[in-house]
Write a protein that holds these residues in place. Structure first.
Motif, PDB file in Angstrom:
ATOM      1  N   GLU A  18       0.825  -1.212   0.000  1.00  0.00           N
ATOM      2  CA  GLU A  18       0.000   0.000   0.000  1.00  0.00           C
ATOM      3  C   GLU A  18       0.857   1.259   0.000  1.00  0.00           C
ATOM      4  N   ARG A  19       1.974   1.202   0.726  1.00  0.00           N
ATOM      5  CA  ARG A  19       2.884   2.357   0.786  1.00  0.00           C
ATOM      6  C   ARG A  19       3.810   2.411  -0.425  1.00  0.00           C
ATOM      7  N   ARG A  20       3.734   1.395  -1.274  1.00  0.00           N
ATOM      8  CA  ARG A  20       4.613   1.281  -2.449  1.00  0.00           C
ATOM      9  C   ARG A  20       6.083   1.229  -2.020  1.00  0.00           C
ATOM     10  N   ASP A  21       6.317   0.560  -0.897  1.00  0.00           N
ATOM     11  CA  ASP A  21       7.666   0.420  -0.344  1.00  0.00           C
ATOM     12  C   ASP A  21       8.230  -0.915  -0.824  1.00  0.00           C
ATOM     13  N   TRP A  22       8.754  -0.896  -2.041  1.00  0.00           N
ATOM     14  CA  TRP A  22       9.208  -2.141  -2.674  1.00  0.00           C
ATOM     15  C   TRP A  22      10.456  -2.687  -1.985  1.00  0.00           C
ATOM     16  N   ASP A  23      11.285  -1.804  -1.425  1.00  0.00           N
ATOM     17  CA  ASP A  23      12.471  -2.276  -0.701  1.00  0.00           C
ATOM     18  C   ASP A  23      12.060  -3.057   0.546  1.00  0.00           C
ATOM     19  N   ALA A  24      11.097  -2.536   1.283  1.00  0.00           N
ATOM     20  CA  ALA A  24      10.620  -3.232   2.478  1.00  0.00           C
ATOM     21  C   ALA A  24       9.984  -4.567   2.102  1.00  0.00           C
ATOM     22  N   LEU A  25       9.241  -4.572   1.021  1.00  0.00           N
ATOM     23  CA  LEU A  25       8.591  -5.806   0.575  1.00  0.00           C
ATOM     24  C   LEU A  25       9.635  -6.848   0.176  1.00  0.00           C
ATOM     25  N   THR A  26      10.673  -6.412  -0.511  1.00  0.00           N
ATOM     26  CA  THR A  26      11.754  -7.320  -0.902  1.00  0.00           C
ATOM     27  C   THR A  26      12.445  -7.896   0.331  1.00  0.00           C
ATOM     28  N   ALA A  27      12.705  -7.042   1.314  1.00  0.00           N
ATOM     29  CA  ALA A  27      13.356  -7.492   2.546  1.00  0.00           C
ATOM     30  C   ALA A  27      12.469  -8.478   3.308  1.00  0.00           C
ATOM     31  N   MET A  28      11.174  -8.188   3.395  1.00  0.00           N
ATOM     32  CA  MET A  28      10.252  -9.113   4.070  1.00  0.00           C
ATOM     33  C   MET A  28      10.213 -10.459   3.371  1.00  0.00           C
ATOM     34  N   ASP A  29      10.189 -10.423   2.053  1.00  0.00           N
ATOM     35  CA  ASP A  29      10.158 -11.659   1.287  1.00  0.00           C
ATOM     36  C   ASP A  29      11.396 -12.498   1.586  1.00  0.00           C
ATOM     37  N   ALA A  30      12.565 -11.860   1.610  1.00  0.00           N
ATOM     38  CA  ALA A  30      13.804 -12.588   1.897  1.00  0.00           C
ATOM     39  C   ALA A  30      13.779 -13.177   3.306  1.00  0.00           C
ATOM     40  N   ARG A  31      13.305 -12.375   4.286  1.00  0.00           N
ATOM     41  CA  ARG A  31      13.230 -12.878   5.672  1.00  0.00           C
ATOM     42  C   ARG A  31      12.263 -14.050   5.775  1.00  0.00           C
ATOM     43  N   LEU A  32      11.136 -13.938   5.128  1.00  0.00           N
ATOM     44  CA  LEU A  32      10.146 -15.009   5.196  1.00  0.00           C
ATOM     45  C   LEU A  32      10.677 -16.280   4.536  1.00  0.00           C
ATOM     46  N   ARG A  33      11.312 -16.139   3.388  1.00  0.00           N
ATOM     47  CA  ARG A  33      11.900 -17.310   2.724  1.00  0.00           C
ATOM     48  C   ARG A  33      12.956 -17.973   3.606  1.00  0.00           C
ATOM     49  N   ARG A  34      13.816 -17.139   4.220  1.00  0.00           N
ATOM     50  CA  ARG A  34      14.858 -17.660   5.105  1.00  0.00           C
ATOM     51  C   ARG A  34      14.239 -18.375   6.303  1.00  0.00           C
ATOM     52  N   LEU A  35      13.225 -17.772   6.904  1.00  0.00           N
ATOM     53  CA  LEU A  35      12.551 -18.359   8.056  1.00  0.00           C
ATOM     54  C   LEU A  35      11.953 -19.712   7.697  1.00  0.00           C
ATOM     55  N   LEU A  36      11.295 -19.774   6.570  1.00  0.00           N
ATOM     56  CA  LEU A  36      10.664 -21.026   6.162  1.00  0.00           C
ATOM     57  C   LEU A  36      11.710 -22.096   5.848  1.00  0.00           C
ATOM     58  N   ALA A  37      12.819 -21.703   5.255  1.00  0.00           N
ATOM     59  CA  ALA A  37      13.855 -22.668   4.890  1.00  0.00           C
ATOM     60  C   ALA A  37      14.629 -23.156   6.118  1.00  0.00           C
TER      61      ALA A  37
END
Length: 95
Positions: A18-37
């Protein structure tokens, strides 16, 4: 119903989109992938469905942003071509 931590991830994804914060979204995606792995955390069907919906919404928002930027760049290119054509025409008239 998704687990509370999955709901928090979904809300964070939606907020960043919603905030169009693509950097934050990219970082969250990486953290979530790492957490799941790393944790071997298995997601239930509700958790996967919630995350999938959050990602689809973020992807739609980023696609809309990309379309808008593409349109602006095309318009800027057309304006530049128009200015160049005008400049060339002006030079021809002066010659």
């Amino acid at each position: 119903m998704p687990r509370p931590e999955v709901e928090r991830w979904c809300l964070a994804i939606a907020d960043a989109a919603e905030r169009r914060d693509w950097d934050a979204l990219t970082a969250m995606d990486a953290r979530l992938r790492r957490l799941l792995a790393e944790s071997g955390l298995s997601l239930g069907a509700d958790d996967r469905a919630a995350l999938s919906a959050a990602y689809r919404a973020a992807l739609a928002a980023s696609g809309a942003e990309l379309d808008a930027l593409s349109a602006k760049m095309a318009e800027a290119g057309q304006q530049r071509e128009g200015r160049l054509a005008y400049a060339q025409f002006s030079e021809w008239e002066q010659a």
